[in-house]
Write a protein that holds these residues in place. Structure first.
Motif, PDB file in Angstrom:
ATOM      1  N   LEU A  94       0.810  -1.218   0.000  1.00  0.00           N
ATOM      2  CA  LEU A  94       0.000   0.000   0.000  1.00  0.00           C
ATOM      3  C   LEU A  94       0.845   1.271   0.000  1.00  0.00           C
ATOM      4  O   LEU A  94       0.300   2.353  -0.199  1.00  0.00           O
ATOM      5  CB  LEU A  94      -0.968  -0.015   1.187  1.00  0.00           C
ATOM      6  CG  LEU A  94      -2.030  -1.116   1.120  1.00  0.00           C
ATOM      7  CD1 LEU A  94      -2.895  -1.108   2.374  1.00  0.00           C
ATOM      8  CD2 LEU A  94      -2.885  -0.973  -0.128  1.00  0.00           C
ATOM      9  N   GLU A  95       2.142   1.137   0.185  1.00  0.00           N
ATOM     10  CA  GLU A  95       3.008   2.315   0.159  1.00  0.00           C
ATOM     11  C   GLU A  95       3.475   2.667  -1.246  1.00  0.00           C
ATOM     12  O   GLU A  95       3.818   3.807  -1.513  1.00  0.00           O
ATOM     13  CB  GLU A  95       4.196   2.100   1.097  1.00  0.00           C
ATOM     14  CG  GLU A  95       3.741   1.977   2.550  1.00  0.00           C
ATOM     15  CD  GLU A  95       4.863   1.655   3.515  1.00  0.00           C
ATOM     16  OE1 GLU A  95       6.052   1.761   3.154  1.00  0.00           O
ATOM     17  OE2 GLU A  95       4.538   1.284   4.653  1.00  0.00           O
ATOM     18  N   ASN A  96       3.494   1.668  -2.163  1.00  0.00           N
ATOM     19  CA  ASN A  96       3.948   1.969  -3.528  1.00  0.00           C
ATOM     20  C   ASN A  96       3.059   1.366  -4.618  1.00  0.00           C
ATOM     21  O   ASN A  96       3.312   1.569  -5.799  1.00  0.00           O
ATOM     22  CB  ASN A  96       5.407   1.527  -3.728  1.00  0.00           C
ATOM     23  CG  ASN A  96       5.599   0.029  -3.589  1.00  0.00           C
ATOM     24  OD1 ASN A  96       4.673  -0.764  -3.709  1.00  0.00           O
ATOM     25  ND2 ASN A  96       6.837  -0.367  -3.324  1.00  0.00           N
ATOM     26  N   GLY A  97       2.036   0.603  -4.242  1.00  0.00           N
ATOM     27  CA  GLY A  97       1.095   0.040  -5.210  1.00  0.00           C
ATOM     28  C   GLY A  97       1.557  -1.226  -5.913  1.00  0.00           C
ATOM     29  O   GLY A  97       0.816  -1.790  -6.714  1.00  0.00           O
ATOM     30  N   ARG A  98       2.764  -1.710  -5.635  1.00  0.00           N
ATOM     31  CA  ARG A  98       3.256  -2.928  -6.296  1.00  0.00           C
ATOM     32  C   ARG A  98       2.500  -4.144  -5.770  1.00  0.00           C
ATOM     33  O   ARG A  98       2.189  -4.225  -4.596  1.00  0.00           O
ATOM     34  CB  ARG A  98       4.752  -3.066  -6.097  1.00  0.00           C
ATOM     35  CG  ARG A  98       5.460  -1.876  -6.753  1.00  0.00           C
ATOM     36  CD  ARG A  98       6.907  -2.040  -7.031  1.00  0.00           C
ATOM     37  NE  ARG A  98       7.337  -3.265  -7.594  1.00  0.00           N
ATOM     38  CZ  ARG A  98       7.644  -3.461  -8.887  1.00  0.00           C
ATOM     39  NH1 ARG A  98       7.507  -2.491  -9.734  1.00  0.00           N
ATOM     40  NH2 ARG A  98       8.103  -4.609  -9.289  1.00  0.00           N
ATOM     41  N   ARG A  99       2.248  -5.113  -6.687  1.00  0.00           N
ATOM     42  CA  ARG A  99       1.466  -6.311  -6.354  1.00  0.00           C
ATOM     43  C   ARG A  99       2.190  -7.576  -6.764  1.00  0.00           C
ATOM     44  O   ARG A  99       2.897  -7.581  -7.776  1.00  0.00           O
ATOM     45  CB  ARG A  99       0.140  -6.313  -7.110  1.00  0.00           C
ATOM     46  CG  ARG A  99      -0.783  -5.222  -6.777  1.00  0.00           C
ATOM     47  CD  ARG A  99      -2.030  -5.350  -7.611  1.00  0.00           C
ATOM     48  NE  ARG A  99      -2.902  -4.253  -7.297  1.00  0.00           N
ATOM     49  CZ  ARG A  99      -3.970  -3.954  -7.977  1.00  0.00           C
ATOM     50  NH1 ARG A  99      -4.305  -4.662  -9.031  1.00  0.00           N
ATOM     51  NH2 ARG A  99      -4.730  -2.950  -7.620  1.00  0.00           N
ATOM     52  N   VAL A 100       1.933  -8.636  -5.995  1.00  0.00           N
ATOM     53  CA  VAL A 100       2.411  -9.967  -6.361  1.00  0.00           C
ATOM     54  C   VAL A 100       1.327 -10.984  -6.004  1.00  0.00           C
ATOM     55  O   VAL A 100       0.517 -10.749  -5.111  1.00  0.00           O
ATOM     56  CB  VAL A 100       3.731 -10.366  -5.651  1.00  0.00           C
ATOM     57  CG1 VAL A 100       4.886  -9.505  -6.097  1.00  0.00           C
ATOM     58  CG2 VAL A 100       3.579 -10.335  -4.149  1.00  0.00           C
TER      59      VAL A 100
END
Length: 150
Positions: A94-100
């Motif tokens: 939630l701090e940078n929007g990156r997902r895995v």
């Protein structure tokens, strides 16, 4: 005559035209309601959790996990305290929007990070993709994509 509607067929509730229009409208509403319920019931809501995540790796690399798999810190896997083993989850930093997308193969977090409020431990490989290796702890959203069976 402006503003007055003329028709050769009366629009009285008891008339044939009025009755057939009301019947058609009722049928359309019934179909929409039934289809709406069918779609809702066939796709259950996906459980979502928001909290802190940490990562684990070197000290556990090559060790057996709770699922019986050997832990490889480079794989896209995670440890969760309650989700069934084998569950597939999507984790968003939630701090940078990156997902895995990860598989739950182990139990945790435990110890110091759990006492700090972590709800998930991700492998070092997942932490790299989420860009959280340096921070160590980040706020994440966990969406369950598929529940495991163990």
């Amino acid at each position: 005559m402006a503003g007055v509607f003329h028709s050769s067929l009366p629009m009285c509730p008891g008339s044939a035209r009025g009755s057939s229009l009301l019947g058609l409208l009722a049928a359309v509403i019934a179909v929409v309601l039934v289809l709406g319920r069918t779609v809702e019931s066939s796709t259950p809501p996906r459980p979502v959790q928001v909290g802190l995540a940490s990562w684990y790796g070197p000290g556990f690399h090559g060790e057996e996990t709770a699922s019986g798999e050997i832990f490889d810190q480079r794989e896209m896997v995670a440890a969760h305290r309650t989700l069934p083993l084998g569950s597939v989850i999507r984790v968003t930093n939630l701090e940078n929007g990156r997902r895995v997308t990860l598989r739950v193969i182990d139990r945790g977090p435990y110890g110091r990070n759990f006492r700090k409020g972590t709800i998930l431990d991700v492998s070092r490989g997942a932490a790299r993709r989420l860009r959280m290796v340096r921070d160590g702890l980040v706020k994440v959203r966990i969406e369950v994509r598929k529940l495991g069976n163990r």
